[in-house]
Design a protein around this motif. Structure first.
Motif, PDB file in Angstrom:
ATOM      1  N   LEU A   1       0.678  -1.226  -0.107  1.00  0.00           N
ATOM      2  CA  LEU A   1      -0.107   0.110   0.065  1.00  0.00           C
ATOM      3  C   LEU A   1       0.963   1.267   0.105  1.00  0.00           C
ATOM      4  O   LEU A   1       0.654   2.103  -0.872  1.00  0.00           O
ATOM      5  CB  LEU A   1      -0.771   0.004   1.172  1.00  0.00           C
ATOM      6  CG  LEU A   1      -2.324  -1.250   1.261  1.00  0.00           C
ATOM      7  CD1 LEU A   1      -2.610  -1.050   2.515  1.00  0.00           C
ATOM      8  CD2 LEU A   1      -2.899  -0.859   0.077  1.00  0.00           C
TER       9      LEU A   1
ATOM     10  N   GLY B   1       2.337   1.876  -3.387  1.00  0.00           N
ATOM     11  CA  GLY B   1       1.337   2.168  -4.252  1.00  0.00           C
ATOM     12  C   GLY B   1       1.089   3.677  -4.108  1.00  0.00           C
ATOM     13  O   GLY B   1       0.899   4.411  -5.043  1.00  0.00           O
ATOM     14  N   VAL B   2       1.036   4.140  -2.719  1.00  0.00           N
ATOM     15  CA  VAL B   2       0.941   5.648  -2.720  1.00  0.00           C
ATOM     16  C   VAL B   2       2.064   6.358  -3.337  1.00  0.00           C
ATOM     17  O   VAL B   2       2.013   7.451  -3.985  1.00  0.00           O
ATOM     18  CB  VAL B   2       0.854   5.859  -1.259  1.00  0.00           C
ATOM     19  CG1 VAL B   2       1.024   7.521  -1.058  1.00  0.00           C
ATOM     20  CG2 VAL B   2      -0.365   5.508  -0.557  1.00  0.00           C
TER      21      VAL B   2
ATOM     22  N   MET C   1      -7.167   8.263  -6.651  1.00  0.00           N
ATOM     23  CA  MET C   1      -6.487   7.003  -6.421  1.00  0.00           C
ATOM     24  C   MET C   1      -5.705   7.009  -5.179  1.00  0.00           C
ATOM     25  O   MET C   1      -5.621   6.001  -4.335  1.00  0.00           O
ATOM     26  CB  MET C   1      -5.684   6.640  -7.705  1.00  0.00           C
ATOM     27  CG  MET C   1      -6.737   6.493  -8.759  1.00  0.00           C
ATOM     28  SD  MET C   1      -6.014   6.079 -10.404  1.00  0.00           S
ATOM     29  CE  MET C   1      -4.871   4.548  -9.968  1.00  0.00           C
ATOM     30  N   GLN C   2      -4.872   8.185  -5.119  1.00  0.00           N
ATOM     31  CA  GLN C   2      -3.943   8.121  -4.054  1.00  0.00           C
ATOM     32  C   GLN C   2      -4.949   8.162  -2.577  1.00  0.00           C
ATOM     33  O   GLN C   2      -4.300   7.540  -1.634  1.00  0.00           O
ATOM     34  CB  GLN C   2      -2.945   9.401  -4.108  1.00  0.00           C
ATOM     35  CG  GLN C   2      -1.887   9.292  -3.209  1.00  0.00           C
ATOM     36  CD  GLN C   2      -0.858  10.446  -3.316  1.00  0.00           C
ATOM     37  OE1 GLN C   2      -1.187  11.598  -3.310  1.00  0.00           O
ATOM     38  NE2 GLN C   2       0.485  10.048  -3.790  1.00  0.00           N
TER      39      GLN C   2
ATOM     40  N   LEU D   1      -5.596   4.825  -1.652  1.00  0.00           N
ATOM     41  CA  LEU D   1      -4.846   4.020  -1.050  1.00  0.00           C
ATOM     42  C   LEU D   1      -4.295   4.376   0.296  1.00  0.00           C
ATOM     43  O   LEU D   1      -4.028   3.404   1.125  1.00  0.00           O
ATOM     44  CB  LEU D   1      -3.462   3.833  -2.023  1.00  0.00           C
ATOM     45  CG  LEU D   1      -3.681   2.928  -3.324  1.00  0.00           C
ATOM     46  CD1 LEU D   1      -2.486   3.413  -4.363  1.00  0.00           C
ATOM     47  CD2 LEU D   1      -4.002   1.548  -2.815  1.00  0.00           C
TER      48      LEU D   1
ATOM     49  N   LEU E   1      -6.863   2.996   2.784  1.00  0.00           N
ATOM     50  CA  LEU E   1      -6.707   1.398   2.756  1.00  0.00           C
ATOM     51  C   LEU E   1      -5.255   1.295   3.673  1.00  0.00           C
ATOM     52  O   LEU E   1      -5.366   0.339   4.530  1.00  0.00           O
ATOM     53  CB  LEU E   1      -6.249   0.749   1.498  1.00  0.00           C
ATOM     54  CG  LEU E   1      -7.721   0.836   0.719  1.00  0.00           C
ATOM     55  CD1 LEU E   1      -7.247   0.212  -0.835  1.00  0.00           C
ATOM     56  CD2 LEU E   1      -8.591  -0.102   1.431  1.00  0.00           C
ATOM     57  N   ALA E   2      -4.371   2.191   3.559  1.00  0.00           N
ATOM     58  CA  ALA E   2      -3.128   2.115   4.348  1.00  0.00           C
ATOM     59  C   ALA E   2      -3.217   1.988   5.812  1.00  0.00           C
ATOM     60  O   ALA E   2      -2.991   1.523   6.789  1.00  0.00           O
ATOM     61  CB  ALA E   2      -1.893   2.885   3.868  1.00  0.00           C
TER      62      ALA E   2
ATOM     63  N   ASN F   1      -0.443  13.811   2.332  1.00  0.00           N
ATOM     64  CA  ASN F   1      -0.730  12.331   2.107  1.00  0.00           C
ATOM     65  C   ASN F   1       0.538  11.597   2.567  1.00  0.00           C
ATOM     66  O   ASN F   1       0.429  10.775   3.445  1.00  0.00           O
ATOM     67  CB  ASN F   1      -0.977  11.988   0.679  1.00  0.00           C
ATOM     68  CG  ASN F   1      -2.485  12.094   0.415  1.00  0.00           C
ATOM     69  OD1 ASN F   1      -3.448  12.048   1.024  1.00  0.00           O
ATOM     70  ND2 ASN F   1      -2.639  12.307  -0.935  1.00  0.00           N
TER      71      ASN F   1
END
Length: 222
Positions: A14, A17-18, A40-41, A44, A47-48, A164
């Motif tokens: 994850l 992915g970020v 999208m970021q 993720l 989710l993280a 983020n």
């Protein structure tokens, strides 16, 4: 606390992915594509946070995940799309230095983050060390986006990319108080709102979102 191989692998998947989407933000040339990548970021990052809540046994991180998803994956991208529609903007967000030079700069910043973080945190748990390296990389790439783009909307998204990265660092640190995470997010969100208002004023008064247009209004002679 569940810190087995599965927790380790998914957390890094994850986080990676970020970081990958941070490079996508640097690569995109169209504002609409930049906003989509930011959404999208946001997914993720949420989710993280949720996964760290499971791995660390911290229920408070589920609240962080819910807020991150609502704000970064839904509310802010929707607001930015409405701004584009209202201002009739479908223009380019081309970096001032070009895509190639910007991407090379991004790779160098990631290398710098790794060289700084891993030696400085040699005594920490491997998961925390590498999460911090990923988070610092995301922060630096967000700053690079703010510096390299001349479009005010793209600069706002770069600022949110910095936030983020800060959130990714906060959720990766076991025992981090929830109030610290939320106050950091609230501060950067407030700055983003101010930046969005400035963008609207620029469009109204200067008929442009290119920050180069501000140079002739600085009050300097010659």
């Amino acid at each position: 606390m569940m810190l087995g191989n599965l927790a380790y692998d998914i957390a890094h998947l994850l986080g990676g992915g970020v970081l990958l989407i941070s490079f996508m933000l640097l690569y995109q040339r169209r504002l609409a594509a930049v906003i989509n990548a930011f959404a999208m970021q946001g997914v993720l990052v949420a989710l993280a946070a949720a996964w760290q809540g499971i791995a660390q046994g911290e229920p408070g991180l589920f609240l962080t995940a819910a807020i991150a998803f609502a704000a970064k994956a839904v509310a802010i991208p929707l607001a930015l799309r409405l701004v584009l529609k209202r201002l009739d903007l479908e223009g380019s967000a081309e970096p001032a230095l070009g895509i190639g030079a910007t991407m090379i700069g991004g790779v160098m910043l990631v290398a710098l983050a790794i060289l700084v973080v891993l030696p400085a945190t040699a005594g920490a748990h491997a998961l925390a060390r590498e999460d911090l390296a990923l988070a610092l990389s995301v922060v630096l790439l967000g700053m690079l986006m703010m510096i390299s783009r001349r479009n005010a909307i793209a600069q706002v998204i770069g600022l949110m990319g910095v936030e983020n990265g800060l959130l990714l660092a906060a959720i990766g640190a076991a025992g981090m108080p929830l109030v610290v995470e939320l106050s950091t997010a609230a501060l950067v969100l407030m700055l983003a709102v101010v930046a969005a208002v400035i963008a609207l004023l620029m469009r109204e008064r200067l008929q442009s979102l290119d920050t180069q247009a501000l140079h002739r209004h600085r009050g300097e002679q010659g």
